[in-house]
Design a protein around this motif. Structure first.
Motif, short mmCIF file in Angstrom:
data_model
loop_
_atom_site.label_atom_id
_atom_site.label_comp_id
_atom_site.label_asym_id
_atom_site.label_seq_id
_atom_site.Cartn_x
_atom_site.Cartn_y
_atom_site.Cartn_z
N LYS A 61 39.78 3.14 14.30
CA LYS A 61 38.56 3.94 14.21
C LYS A 61 37.42 3.18 13.54
CE LYS A 61 41.02 7.25 15.92
NZ LYS A 61 41.28 8.51 15.23
N PHE A 100 31.65 11.84 6.46
CA PHE A 100 32.75 11.09 7.06
C PHE A 100 33.81 10.88 5.99
CE2 PHE A 100 29.06 10.06 9.55
CZ PHE A 100 29.51 9.88 10.84
N LEU A 126 33.28 4.07 13.52
CA LEU A 126 32.60 4.42 12.28
C LEU A 126 31.40 3.50 12.05
CD1 LEU A 126 32.32 5.94 9.62
CD2 LEU A 126 34.00 4.38 8.62
N GLY A 129 37.40 15.24 14.75
CA GLY A 129 38.04 13.94 14.76
C GLY A 129 37.16 12.98 15.56
N VAL A 130 37.50 11.73 15.51
CA VAL A 130 36.73 10.72 16.23
C VAL A 130 37.70 9.79 16.95
CG1 VAL A 130 35.04 8.85 16.06
CG2 VAL A 130 34.89 10.81 14.50
N ALA A 155 40.04 2.63 8.18
CA ALA A 155 38.93 3.01 9.05
C ALA A 155 37.61 2.44 8.56
CB ALA A 155 38.83 4.52 9.15
N VAL A 194 37.22 9.12 5.33
CA VAL A 194 37.94 8.04 6.00
C VAL A 194 38.93 7.38 5.06
CG1 VAL A 194 35.89 7.62 7.42
CG2 VAL A 194 36.29 6.20 5.42
N LEU A 219 38.61 10.52 9.71
CA LEU A 219 39.05 9.35 10.46
C LEU A 219 40.07 8.57 9.66
CD1 LEU A 219 35.75 9.72 10.82
CD2 LEU A 219 35.96 7.63 12.13
#
Length: 267
Positions: A209, A238, A213, A149-150, A244, A240, A204
């Motif tokens: 976020k 990624f 990103l 996760g971010v 995001a 998303v 994400l």
């Protein structure tokens, strides 16, 4: 940063995102087990990490996977008592692992609070467990796929901006004792260990976020934006939702750098 083939895949909302990642994971784990005798997967926590695993648990294709050949690790953990609902392990077990019937020795959770005299001893114990599962001469296994996760600040695992941990190239596992997010005490794999994974999938969702990103794709300093330092050996993807992706600069939306869900079905 590690040289890697990078992709960004955008989905309409969180539910579509979770469904897509779960489907890709089941396909990928099947392919890994066709090619190898066993797989090593690194899991993450958070709302999207749990949502993806819960979607895997409900999928019909779940039962086609020989889970007895999969070993699960975690990229980081909150240093809390065993069973605490905030632990990544607890979330992963609730969402998927408890329903798989995986042998206990295949679930490699970080130590919980109280299992060792100090958090540093807990970090050393997990490093020893990684080494015990590693090929001869290595310090940790060959990870086939790592989920991350971010955070809104760009942190990954428990590697936070401007903290010494993000710059550590010596250790395998670190004890973080001053996390800017509660709880203050956490255990985490270091960046080189995360980047040793064959594939890294970052999931994400949400407008909070978007900045992280954009900075990751702009190759910001990993010291300031840790996610910018992530790169798997083969691919970095990624996954998303539209929220995001909303603030990614136009100059980063080039075909060489940016894919939507309609493009390139590999993962």
């Amino acid at each position: 940063m590690t040289e890697t083939e990078r992709r960004v895949r955008v989905y309409d909302d969180k539910n579509v995102l979770a469904n897509a990642v779960a489907a890709r994971f089941l396909k990928r784990i099947g392919e890994i087990l066709e090619a190898k005798s066993e797989a090593h997967i690194v899991l993450t926590g958070g709302s999207m990490g749990e949502a993806v695993l819960a979607t895997v648990a409900r999928a019909k294709a779940r039962d086609k996977v020989d889970w007895s050949r999969v070993t699960f690790w975690w990229g980081d953990e909150r240093y809390l008592p065993s069973g605490d609902p905030e632990r990544n392990e607890t979330q992963s077990r609730r969402a998927l692992l408890d329903s798989l019937g995986v042998a206990p020795e295949r679930i490699k959770a970080f130590p919980a609070l109280g299992e060792h005299a100090t958090i540093q001893e807990a970090a050393d114990a997990y490093a020893a467990e990684l080494a015990a599962a590693a090929p001869e001469g290595a310090r940790y296994p060959h990870f086939d796929l790592t989920f991350l996760g971010v955070g809104g600040d760009g942190h990954i695992a428990s590697l936070f901006p401007e903290h010494d941990a993000i710059r550590d190239r010596e250790h395998v596992v670190l004890a973080e004792t001053d996390s800017p997010k509660p709880p203050a005490e956490r255990l985490t794999l270091t960046l080189p260990v995360l980047n040793s994974s064959e594939r890294i999938w970052l999931v994400l969702a949400g407008s909070d976020k978007a900045g992280a990103l954009g900075l990751a794709l702009a190759e910001a300093s990993p010291n300031e934006v840790p996610v910018a330092g992530i790169g798997g050996r083969a691919r970095t993807v990624f996954f998303v939702d539209k929220d995001a992706a909303a603030e990614v600069p136009e100059n980063l939306l080039e075909r060489e750098r940016y894919w939507t869900a309609a493009h390139d079905v590999r993962g």
